[in-house]
Write a protein that holds these residues in place. Structure first.
Motif, mmCIF file in Angstrom:
data_model
loop_
_atom_site.group_PDB
_atom_site.id
_atom_site.type_symbol
_atom_site.label_atom_id
_atom_site.label_comp_id
_atom_site.label_asym_id
_atom_site.label_seq_id
_atom_site.Cartn_x
_atom_site.Cartn_y
_atom_site.Cartn_z
ATOM 1 N N ARG A 1 -28.032 53.640 -26.692
ATOM 2 C CA ARG A 1 -27.265 54.880 -26.833
ATOM 3 C C ARG A 1 -27.877 56.071 -26.133
ATOM 4 O O ARG A 1 -27.242 57.094 -26.025
ATOM 5 C CB ARG A 1 -27.185 55.272 -28.323
ATOM 6 C CG ARG A 1 -26.672 54.166 -29.175
ATOM 7 C CD ARG A 1 -26.562 54.662 -30.597
ATOM 8 N NE ARG A 1 -27.026 53.670 -31.544
ATOM 9 C CZ ARG A 1 -27.433 53.945 -32.756
ATOM 10 N NH1 ARG A 1 -27.469 55.184 -33.161
ATOM 11 N NH2 ARG A 1 -27.804 53.007 -33.564
ATOM 12 N N GLY A 2 -29.128 55.915 -25.749
ATOM 13 C CA GLY A 2 -29.848 57.101 -25.302
ATOM 14 C C GLY A 2 -29.290 57.780 -24.067
ATOM 15 O O GLY A 2 -29.120 58.993 -24.029
ATOM 16 N N ASP A 3 -28.989 56.970 -23.069
ATOM 17 C CA ASP A 3 -28.755 57.547 -21.742
ATOM 18 C C ASP A 3 -27.616 58.547 -21.671
ATOM 19 O O ASP A 3 -27.802 59.648 -21.126
ATOM 20 C CB ASP A 3 -28.506 56.413 -20.737
ATOM 21 C CG ASP A 3 -29.707 55.491 -20.664
ATOM 22 O OD1 ASP A 3 -29.545 54.307 -20.317
ATOM 23 O OD2 ASP A 3 -30.807 55.980 -20.980
ATOM 24 N N PRO B 1 -33.801 62.860 -32.978
ATOM 25 C CA PRO B 1 -32.880 62.648 -34.108
ATOM 26 C C PRO B 1 -32.134 61.324 -33.999
ATOM 27 O O PRO B 1 -31.937 60.631 -34.996
ATOM 28 C CB PRO B 1 -31.911 63.831 -34.003
ATOM 29 C CG PRO B 1 -32.658 64.866 -33.248
ATOM 30 C CD PRO B 1 -33.549 64.134 -32.301
ATOM 31 N N LEU B 2 -31.741 60.988 -32.772
ATOM 32 C CA LEU B 2 -31.029 59.723 -32.569
ATOM 33 C C LEU B 2 -31.887 58.542 -32.977
ATOM 34 O O LEU B 2 -31.464 57.629 -33.688
ATOM 35 C CB LEU B 2 -30.687 59.615 -31.079
ATOM 36 C CG LEU B 2 -29.405 58.897 -30.708
ATOM 37 C CD1 LEU B 2 -28.220 59.644 -31.252
ATOM 38 C CD2 LEU B 2 -29.306 58.792 -29.196
ATOM 39 N N LEU C 1 -40.035 47.940 -30.477
ATOM 40 C CA LEU C 1 -38.892 47.186 -29.974
ATOM 41 C C LEU C 1 -37.574 47.774 -30.479
ATOM 42 O O LEU C 1 -36.591 47.864 -29.736
ATOM 43 C CB LEU C 1 -39.004 45.720 -30.410
ATOM 44 C CG LEU C 1 -39.976 44.888 -29.592
ATOM 45 C CD1 LEU C 1 -40.047 43.481 -30.127
ATOM 46 C CD2 LEU C 1 -39.555 44.854 -28.136
ATOM 47 N N VAL C 2 -37.586 48.182 -31.750
ATOM 48 C CA VAL C 2 -36.373 48.791 -32.296
ATOM 49 C C VAL C 2 -36.054 50.079 -31.546
ATOM 50 O O VAL C 2 -34.911 50.328 -31.146
ATOM 51 C CB VAL C 2 -36.536 49.089 -33.804
ATOM 52 C CG1 VAL C 2 -35.347 49.853 -34.333
ATOM 53 C CG2 VAL C 2 -36.729 47.797 -34.577
ATOM 54 N N ALA C 3 -37.088 50.905 -31.333
ATOM 55 C CA ALA C 3 -36.880 52.172 -30.634
ATOM 56 C C ALA C 3 -36.365 51.946 -29.224
ATOM 57 O O ALA C 3 -35.431 52.603 -28.764
ATOM 58 C CB ALA C 3 -38.187 52.964 -30.609
ATOM 59 N N GLY D 1 -31.405 55.977 -36.172
ATOM 60 C CA GLY D 1 -31.211 54.556 -35.885
ATOM 61 C C GLY D 1 -32.336 53.702 -36.430
ATOM 62 O O GLY D 1 -32.151 52.549 -36.798
ATOM 63 N N MET D 2 -33.542 54.297 -36.516
ATOM 64 C CA MET D 2 -34.678 53.508 -36.961
ATOM 65 C C MET D 2 -34.858 53.521 -38.469
ATOM 66 O O MET D 2 -35.693 52.778 -38.990
ATOM 67 C CB MET D 2 -35.966 54.032 -36.310
ATOM 68 C CG MET D 2 -36.043 53.728 -34.833
ATOM 69 S SD MET D 2 -37.550 54.366 -34.105
ATOM 70 C CE MET D 2 -38.724 53.155 -34.698
#
Lengths: 409, 281, 264
Positions: free
Chosen positions: B177-179, B202-203, B168-170, B207-208
């Motif tokens: 932020r991914g897109d 890396p992102l 869920l966090v991922a 973040g995790m």
């Protein structure tokens, strides 16, 4: 006034109220010793309307059912005492009461404790249980006080600080379908273990230690060697022989002796599922009662070693800070009654031995007790008697447990 | 209201509330552990730090618990990230995958532990199926997954419980932020795998990081998992602490509090790391 | 998407379904069995005594009730306390924000065996030893930790301009809360309530340590059943634990989606 000051004021008021509430003086209820000096009717009267929280071992559903479904309704109906059994035994109890005493808790949670042996010894030494009181119970006259198993709890005189409740004897349990010719002595068991590697183990809780003590006696010339108080030299010598014995068995044990089940229920589970071929219990009749509950196969049987197995009694104590010592005494008295002792002895209930001397009872009661022990699957009382060995000083038990954890596990 | 009074109000209230609601219980808990280690409470004798650190059993217990936490968190992380990347889309299959993987999230740990015991023990369900298929002849032939020194069963239960949380966090990080960054990378000519390797992973990892620490420290301190599934030797650290705390000799009790303090210190270090990695979001 | 990727995805989903549902499946079958020993793959006959025991035994019902009461109370009280704490911290200076976050995480990260002994003494001193109130207070610690972090997160991303606009338009404090804040906070509050409930519902270590065995909750009952060899009842209890948790989470998600739709 500004909202932030108001908010702080409310918080301060709450804190003060909390502290004040904790400091309010509560009059201490009469202790068991004080109640023992009063006439019995007065004790019963004081017990009425109270709640007795009973800390006991809850690891056996049949015992739980006996207490919750048979004892509790009866003490409520006859004496107006609400009985609530909760979990707690051994070191856990001692720890809990120690913390309560430290916190200055004048009234604790529990009024009644199910104890014996090293637990009783620790509680007595730290003055965590109340007494003397058990000598005034009306039902106590029928107790078999001549029996060495009842009159001494791990060689310590209860001295009125605990009331006897039942007797048990360690027995080996096997599946007659799988093992038609089980070993009957400790030496034969060792032989069997080596011939069938990975099919035997023992647990880490009180039944496991009792089995270890049984082996300790057998390897060191019997229980008499360790009788008469704790002797460090004798202990170390005995332990050396025992641990050498365990060492020699280790590779042939379940999981090569690197893992041990945490409690007797885990041991029974391994046995029932065929991971090991033996289990055992402090209660010789567990082969029958557990089979009835579907926890072990119906073909399970029990035997006692010809070298002897340990027989001991278990008792009831009252903590120093019992909220209702009167209620506890009334319950303890009820549990000593022939009616309650008989019910407890039924194979369909618990099959726990009685502490009463049948000779002191009326003929009708004697008849009823005799008929109850006639179940074919139970270990014959004669065998039990011949092969019963007493417990020795509690320190042997404590040291053995600590040393086992340190050196064997 | 002038600005200094305003800023005074702004800091005083949260600090007071946090102090009362969080600080007091934490202080009470840790304080008692310190007092126990010093032999002041709990009917304990002063614990020996050197004695504890020198005790092989304690070291082995710590190693086991750290192993369980690390392996469990690590496998759950790999699984969660893989699932987040594999099922990032909006198709029906993606939705099903995400919902299924999230199912274990609210299930209490003790329930998961019981289920794993019934499935993976040497007389558990998988072993029985193997016996029926004549792959094994007796329970001992089935690998020891429960009560074993590698704690496979415990790790399996940890992964079952914690993978959904990390997933869920991922997923939420990806959607936040991914897109923009991935589309930028693709525009610049990066292949899908390069995008994943140089941008997405890396992102996600950064973040995790706080969540990974949270899972790690939670598993480390868990009592119910080792109680049901873990081996007796080495004994998981929380169980060791409990056993020694209730021991009848005072020295062991003091030592138990010392060990508990070491575990507390580790938790505090993790809390600081967690906060530092969280940055100011 | 290549054929290989599609195949992998399908296979993974299948694996997921098995891995996620197998534990629940074994609990269901075990709870309906009796004397189900190795190597039987299915129980010989179905037996509902574990479930009837769970539902009709007064001791089990009391444990279930305790768990529900503890869960609900923890949820409400922790949310009520964490919301102002999270908000005031988030709107404060950076140092305060970080300190509060650190404190909140510590409350969650501390191993229960270390925290529990101290809380037990505190609770005993307050005269609440072995009572459900004492256990409630201990559950509040991790619940407050989690929920403070949640609300810190919510209010850190908060747009104060909505409130400021409302203030400029003449809305009083109460009206601002009612018309602006609460509708926007409905989703986080629902999620916080669900999380607070779950933290208490699933709690084992603190209940054991602080309740001293006198307060029975459902997870403690499950452990007790397991440690007394009653696997069927343990399985039934484990399901009774898992199902409401799943329901609570599902309900909070539905409520969140509805709120999102309304707010949007």
């Amino acid at each position: 006034m500004p909202s932030d000051v108001r908010r702080r004021g409310v918080l301060a008021a709450l804190l003060i109220a909390a502290v004040a509430g904790g400091c309010t003086a509560v009059p201490a209820p009469p202790t068991a010793a004080e109640l023992a000096r009063m006439p019995w009717d007065s004790v019963v009267a004081r017990a009425r309307g109270t709640t007795v929280v009973w800390r006991m071992w809850r690891g056996d559903p049949s015992i739980n059912a006996f207490v919750d479904a048979w004892v509790a309704p009866r003490v409520l109906k006859e004496f107006g005492v609400t009985l609530r059994a909760v979990s707690g035994q051994g070191n856990e109890l001692v720890d809990q009461l120690t913390v309560e005493k430290e916190a200055g808790a004048r009234t604790g949670t529990a009024s009644l404790l199910w104890i014996n042996g090293e637990t009783f010894s620790a509680l007595r030494t730290r003055e965590l249980i109340a007494g003397p009181w058990s000598q005034v119970l009306p039902s106590a006259v029928a107790v078999d006080s001549a029996s060495p198993i009842i009159s001494r709890d791990f060689e310590r005189d209860p001295a009125g600080y605990e009331s006897p409740w039942g007797t048990v004897q360690l027995a080996l349990i096997y599946d007659s379908a799988r093992t038609p010719a089980p070993p009957r002595t400790v030496a034969e068991l060792a032989q069997w273990i080596r011939a069938h590697p990975g099919r035997f183990t023992y647990d880490q809780s009180f039944s496991g230690i009792t089995m270890l003590k049984t082996w300790l006696y057998a390897l060191n010339g019997g229980a008499a060697t360790f009788a008469g108080g704790f002797d460090s030299t004798k202990y170390v010598a005995g332990r050396t022989r025992l641990f050498a014995f365990l060492d020699s068995l280790k590779p042939s044990l379940w999981r090569q002796g690197t893992q041990y089940p945490a409690d007797v229920a885990a041991l029974h589970r391994l046995f029932a599922n065929g991971e090991i071929d033996f289990t055992f219990s402090n209660n010789q009749n567990e082969a029958v009662t557990k089979a009835m509950q579907g926890i072990i196969p119906a073909t399970s049987r029990a035997l006692v070693f010809r070298d002897g197995t340990i027989a001991n009694a278990h008792y009831l104590g009252i903590p120093f800070n019992a909220p209702s010592a009167a209620g506890a005494m009334v319950v303890a008295n009820f549990l000593l009654s022939p009616e309650a002792q008989l019910e407890k002895q039924r194979p369909s209930v618990w099959a726990d031995g009685t502490v009463l001397r049948l000779g002191k009872l009326t003929p009708e009661w004697r008849l009823r007790f005799d008929s109850v022990v006639n179940d074919r699957r139970l270990v014959p009382p004669e065998s039990l008697r011949i092969y019963a060995r007493p417990e020795v000083a509690a320190q042997y038990h404590e040291r053995l447990q600590a040393d086992w954890r340190r050196m064997v596990r | 209201m002038n600005s200094s009074r305003a800023s005074g109000k702004r800091t005083a209230l949260p600090l007071l509330l946090a102090g009362a609601l969080l600080g007091v219980p934490i202080a009470a808990g840790v304080g008692y552990t310190v007092a126990g280690a010093l032999g002041l409470v709990g009917n304990a004798a002063p614990g020996g730090l050197l004695r504890v650190l020198d005790d092989a059993a304690v070291l082995r217990s710590a190693m086991l618990s750290l192993w369980i936490a690390a392996a469990g968190t690590g496998i759950a992380l790999v699984g969660a990230v893989s699932l987040a990347l594999l099922f990032a889309g909006h198709s029906r299959l993606d939705a099903i995958a995400r919902s299924t993987a999230a199912l274990p999230l609210p299930v209490p740990t003790v329930a998961a532990a019981v289920a794993v015991l019934l499935l993976l023990s040497q007389s558990g369900w998988f072993s029985r199926v193997a016996a029926q298929l004549h792959v094994i002849a007796r329970p001992a032939d089935f690998p020891a997954l429960v009560y074993d020194p590698i704690a496979v069963g415990v790790i399996a239960a940890v992964v079952w419980k914690e993978l959904p949380f990390l997933l869920l966090v991922a997923l939420s990080l990806q959607s936040l932020r991914g897109d923009a960054l991935t589309s930028a990378a693709r525009t610049l000519g990066a292949s899908p795998w390069q995008t994943v390797r140089l941008v997405t992973l890396p992102l996600l990892m950064r973040g995790m990081a706080p969540s990974i620490i949270a899972v790690f420290v939670f598993v480390l301190g868990s009592l119910e998992l080792p109680l049901v599934l873990a081996p007796s030797s080495p004994l998981a650290l929380p169980l060791l602490i409990q056993e020694r705390r209730q021991a009848l000799d005072a020295a062991s009790r003091g030592d138990a509090y010392v060990i508990a303090l070491l575990a507390t210190a580790l938790a505090l270090a993790a809390a600081v790391a967690h906060e530092w990695l969280r940055g100011d979001e | 998407m290549t054929r290989a990727t599609s195949a992998i995805r399908a296979a993974v989903v299948l694996l997921l379904l098995v891995v996620v549902l197998a534990p629940l499946g074994i609990l269901i079958v075990t709870s309906l069995s009796r004397a189900w020993f190795y190597p039987a793959v299915l129980p010989a006959a179905l037996d509902h005594s574990a479930w009837s025991d769970l539902i009709f035994d007064p001791a089990h019902r009391a444990a279930l009730l305790n768990s529900l009461v503890l869960g609900a109370t923890t949820a409400v009280v922790a949310t009520t306390l964490a919301l102002p704490l999270g908000r005031s911290a988030a709107l404060s200076t950076r140092l305060v924000r970080r300190s509060v976050a650190l404190l909140a995480f510590t409350a969650v990260a501390l191993p229960p065996v270390a925290l529990g002994a101290g809380l037990q003494l505190t609770v005993l001193t307050l005269g609440l030893g072995g009572t459900i109130t004492g256990v409630f207070l201990s559950h509040l610690v991790p619940a407050l930790g989690y929920l403070t972090l949640v609300f810190l997160g919510v209010f850190t991303r908060w747009d104060l301009r909505l409130e400021e606009t409302a203030a400029t338009l003449g809305a009083t404090g109460v009206a601002r809360w009612r018309l602006v804040l609460l509708p926007l906070l409905r989703r986080p509050i629902v999620e916080a309530l669900a999380l607070g409930f779950l933290v208490s519902w699933a709690q084992v270590a603190l209940t054991l340590l602080v309740g001293g065995g006198a307060v029975r909750t459902l997870p403690l009952d499950v452990l007790a059943m397991l440690q007394s060899g009653q696997d069927q009842r343990a399985a039934a209890g484990a399901l009774a634990l898992a199902i409401p948790a799943l329901v609570v989470l599902g309900a909070s998600r539905v409520a969140a989606r509805q709120t999102a739709a309304v707010v949007a």
